[in-house]
Design a protein around this motif. Sequence first.
Motif, PDB file in Angstrom:
ATOM      1  N   TRP A   1      11.801  -5.632  -4.153  1.00  0.00           N
ATOM      2  CA  TRP A   1      11.580  -4.212  -3.710  1.00  0.00           C
ATOM      3  C   TRP A   1      13.169  -3.323  -3.729  1.00  0.00           C
ATOM      4  O   TRP A   1      14.010  -3.962  -3.189  1.00  0.00           O
ATOM      5  CB  TRP A   1      11.156  -4.247  -2.243  1.00  0.00           C
ATOM      6  N   ALA A   2      13.077  -2.356  -4.350  1.00  0.00           N
ATOM      7  CA  ALA A   2      14.166  -1.548  -4.283  1.00  0.00           C
ATOM      8  C   ALA A   2      15.320  -2.063  -4.828  1.00  0.00           C
ATOM      9  O   ALA A   2      16.511  -1.730  -4.538  1.00  0.00           O
ATOM     10  CB  ALA A   2      14.545  -0.621  -3.035  1.00  0.00           C
ATOM     11  N   GLU A   3      15.139  -3.105  -5.703  1.00  0.00           N
ATOM     12  CA  GLU A   3      16.117  -4.027  -6.039  1.00  0.00           C
ATOM     13  C   GLU A   3      17.211  -4.322  -4.913  1.00  0.00           C
ATOM     14  O   GLU A   3      18.456  -4.490  -5.163  1.00  0.00           O
ATOM     15  CB  GLU A   3      16.896  -3.335  -7.388  1.00  0.00           C
ATOM     16  N   GLU A   4      16.854  -4.680  -3.840  1.00  0.00           N
ATOM     17  CA  GLU A   4      17.549  -5.202  -2.771  1.00  0.00           C
ATOM     18  C   GLU A   4      17.741  -6.792  -2.888  1.00  0.00           C
ATOM     19  O   GLU A   4      18.887  -7.131  -2.191  1.00  0.00           O
ATOM     20  CB  GLU A   4      16.909  -4.918  -1.321  1.00  0.00           C
TER      21      GLU A   4
ATOM     22  N   ASP B   1       9.619  -5.053   4.213  1.00  0.00           N
ATOM     23  CA  ASP B   1       9.186  -5.337   5.529  1.00  0.00           C
ATOM     24  C   ASP B   1       7.444  -5.225   5.625  1.00  0.00           C
ATOM     25  O   ASP B   1       6.826  -5.912   6.252  1.00  0.00           O
ATOM     26  CB  ASP B   1       9.834  -4.267   6.257  1.00  0.00           C
ATOM     27  N   GLU B   2       6.946  -4.207   5.030  1.00  0.00           N
ATOM     28  CA  GLU B   2       5.397  -3.902   5.314  1.00  0.00           C
ATOM     29  C   GLU B   2       4.485  -4.481   4.230  1.00  0.00           C
ATOM     30  O   GLU B   2       3.735  -5.152   4.553  1.00  0.00           O
ATOM     31  CB  GLU B   2       5.226  -2.363   5.431  1.00  0.00           C
ATOM     32  N   GLY B   3       5.031  -4.477   3.109  1.00  0.00           N
ATOM     33  CA  GLY B   3       4.381  -5.177   2.019  1.00  0.00           C
ATOM     34  C   GLY B   3       2.891  -4.506   1.569  1.00  0.00           C
ATOM     35  O   GLY B   3       2.586  -3.310   2.046  1.00  0.00           O
ATOM     36  N   ALA B   4       2.076  -5.429   1.403  1.00  0.00           N
ATOM     37  CA  ALA B   4       0.710  -4.755   1.007  1.00  0.00           C
ATOM     38  C   ALA B   4      -0.230  -5.949   1.474  1.00  0.00           C
ATOM     39  O   ALA B   4       0.121  -7.346   1.400  1.00  0.00           O
ATOM     40  CB  ALA B   4       0.505  -4.468  -0.395  1.00  0.00           C
ATOM     41  N   THR B   5      -1.366  -5.775   1.805  1.00  0.00           N
ATOM     42  CA  THR B   5      -2.344  -6.764   2.286  1.00  0.00           C
ATOM     43  C   THR B   5      -3.948  -6.248   1.709  1.00  0.00           C
ATOM     44  O   THR B   5      -3.903  -4.963   1.597  1.00  0.00           O
ATOM     45  CB  THR B   5      -2.515  -6.730   3.816  1.00  0.00           C
TER      46      THR B   5
ATOM     47  N   ASN C   1       8.115   5.556  -1.437  1.00  0.00           N
ATOM     48  CA  ASN C   1       7.973   4.994  -2.775  1.00  0.00           C
ATOM     49  C   ASN C   1       7.363   3.773  -2.853  1.00  0.00           C
ATOM     50  O   ASN C   1       7.459   3.106  -3.917  1.00  0.00           O
ATOM     51  CB  ASN C   1       9.082   5.099  -3.698  1.00  0.00           C
ATOM     52  N   ALA C   2       7.187   3.087  -1.480  1.00  0.00           N
ATOM     53  CA  ALA C   2       6.778   1.796  -1.805  1.00  0.00           C
ATOM     54  C   ALA C   2       5.124   1.759  -1.851  1.00  0.00           C
ATOM     55  O   ALA C   2       4.447   2.734  -1.436  1.00  0.00           O
ATOM     56  CB  ALA C   2       6.944   0.961  -0.290  1.00  0.00           C
ATOM     57  N   SER C   3       4.506   0.871  -2.421  1.00  0.00           N
ATOM     58  CA  SER C   3       3.033   0.752  -2.550  1.00  0.00           C
ATOM     59  C   SER C   3       2.428   0.272  -1.469  1.00  0.00           C
ATOM     60  O   SER C   3       2.741  -0.727  -0.735  1.00  0.00           O
ATOM     61  CB  SER C   3       2.879  -0.067  -3.941  1.00  0.00           C
ATOM     62  N   LYS C   4       1.142   1.009  -1.025  1.00  0.00           N
ATOM     63  CA  LYS C   4       0.515   0.483  -0.213  1.00  0.00           C
ATOM     64  C   LYS C   4      -0.896   0.350  -0.300  1.00  0.00           C
ATOM     65  O   LYS C   4      -1.399   1.033  -1.527  1.00  0.00           O
ATOM     66  CB  LYS C   4       0.436   1.450   1.021  1.00  0.00           C
ATOM     67  N   ILE C   5      -1.901  -0.260   0.103  1.00  0.00           N
ATOM     68  CA  ILE C   5      -3.136  -0.777  -0.110  1.00  0.00           C
ATOM     69  C   ILE C   5      -4.113  -0.423   0.903  1.00  0.00           C
ATOM     70  O   ILE C   5      -3.821  -1.229   1.934  1.00  0.00           O
ATOM     71  CB  ILE C   5      -3.248  -2.028  -0.979  1.00  0.00           C
TER      72      ILE C   5
END
Length: 627
Positions: free
Chosen positions: A85-88, A17-21, A357-361
């Motif tokens: 992501w999260a093996e979804e 959903d959010e991902g990284a930018t 536990n998601a990566s953010k930048i």
Amino acid sequence: MNIKSIEITGWRSFSSDEGATLSDLKKINILIGPNNSGKSNLFKYLFHIRDMVRSATPRHGRRDGLSNYNLLNNVSSSFNISDTWAEEGSRIVLKLAIDEIQEFSVDGITPTLHQSKEIRLKAQHKIEEQKSCFSVLYEDELCLLEEFQDNNPKILNPENTEYVNVVEGIGYPHDTVIYWKQFAESLVFVDPVRHYSRDRAEFNESDFDGSNIVQEIIKVRNEQDTEWREFKRNMEEWLKKILIEPEVILDPTNEKLRFYIKRGTKEIAASFENMGTGVSQLVMLLSFLHINRNRNLNVFIEEPESNLHPEAVVQLVKIIENNFPKHKFFITTHSSILIDQVNDNWTINRVYRKSTNASKILPCTELLQQYDLLDELGIRASQLLQSNTVIWVEGPSDRTYVNKWISDNNPSLIEGKHYTFLMYGGSNLANYDLVDDDDDYINLLKTSRYSVIICDSDKSAEADELKGRVVKIIERVATMTFDDGRNLGDYVYIWVTSGREIENYVPKEIFDDVLSSEPYLRKFLYENDGAGQKQRKDLIFETDDIEFDPFVAFDIFYAKKYKFDEGTPLAAGHITNIANDLSKKKAGIAKLVVAKWTMEHYRSDELKKNIANVIEHIEKANFYGEI
């Protein structure tokens, strides 16, 4: 074809959903964070899709010349659920913008879109169907071709934004393939373990690891004389800077790289395979970049600090920043050594894990954001040993003057990066020392390995003795030595003013100008008329040719220039009051003084000598002037 921004969702540690930018990308782009924060995942994804684009197989041709325009529109992929992501098993999506590009062609076909629109590329991966689509965005969301259409997808009509069948002359049918092919060839991946004898990149997530680079260098030497001379000159200069060697000579044989390095009065030959791992990494990476310097490359470098001295990493990044204008660099690291190198050509991006536990930048553009980053890395101020150089001054006006003098005589030195000011407050110097074994004193060297201490002499005449607190510091620096032959003077420079205070270095004409004008000119004062009433009396400020006495405080010297307008002198109490007022305003006066100070005002040889010594000390603290 350099990258301007990146958005990614659904890939490994980047949520669906959010991902990284990553946005506003510049020449040097640092991704920094602790282990397992997700720094490398972006690099790994781009590596995989580059191989997918490269390996796409052309299909049967068409008679109208429009064959394979849909080559990348429905590509078989090998991503697994574990790659999501999260093996979804959710869709992986990439969007990226490309910097302005010059005209180019692929297989003799020139694209047209870049002539009028910003180029934005999009990649999508349907995990369950094992299908990928590489497209080009038109006005952000519309794609040039219908996505995931296997046979003869329709092409966008920009006039009505409808999709129509592709026919000859419709315009930019091949642009999707051309841009993606060109972009794929701009990607270069450098892994953290580079060795000249390796035959392939381990784990297949990097393509340049130093394999065969020695043969490429020798080929340049044997076949391209002009190119070799430039390469040799640059490589020798770069290695001198990075390795802090007085001389490095590159002299390969027909089979091996060989260097000559000075040791004392001798030149020692060293073959490439016998040099340290860090040195061989430098040679291979810089050689690759130089040989390919005329290509527009996006270079992804993993952990350059592996096997390299911290200062070598700093110098390496400065070299690639200044010498390869067509390359854009992306560097992952979990070291803090590059944070204070930021300039307008850099971005620092913090990579961290959220509670999910998601990566953010996140970009680190402010000081507090950089503090958060240091906390995330587990770095403490005591581990960094604080600033490279601390300049100890008595008060804020001293900082203003010294900062001006440093800046005028070496503009490359930057406060907050190469040196920092701290104030000890004059007589409080008696509470400071330079040793660890006395609990009664504050150790100056605890704040920095390198210090400059600037003291007012406080002399009323040249023959006067210095204050005991100043004598103690001078004696400590002069007598304290270490077992390896160094002494405390290698780390601490003492500057005691030749005159009474630092203001005595200011040329008289500047002080005359500043103190005879607003807001520091006194126009009147009140005097008791003897009947209990205060009477206003106007003042005049006399400028004269009397030299500024180096052993008189500036506030007293200039307070004595005032007289009542009828010509009578001021009483001692009035002079003291005016002097005290000037003393309280020293910081503001200093700012106006330095604004009027030009290079012609450096007339004092003693001032110039101390400025040169302070600059030399700062340069030494920042590794021998390589700043």
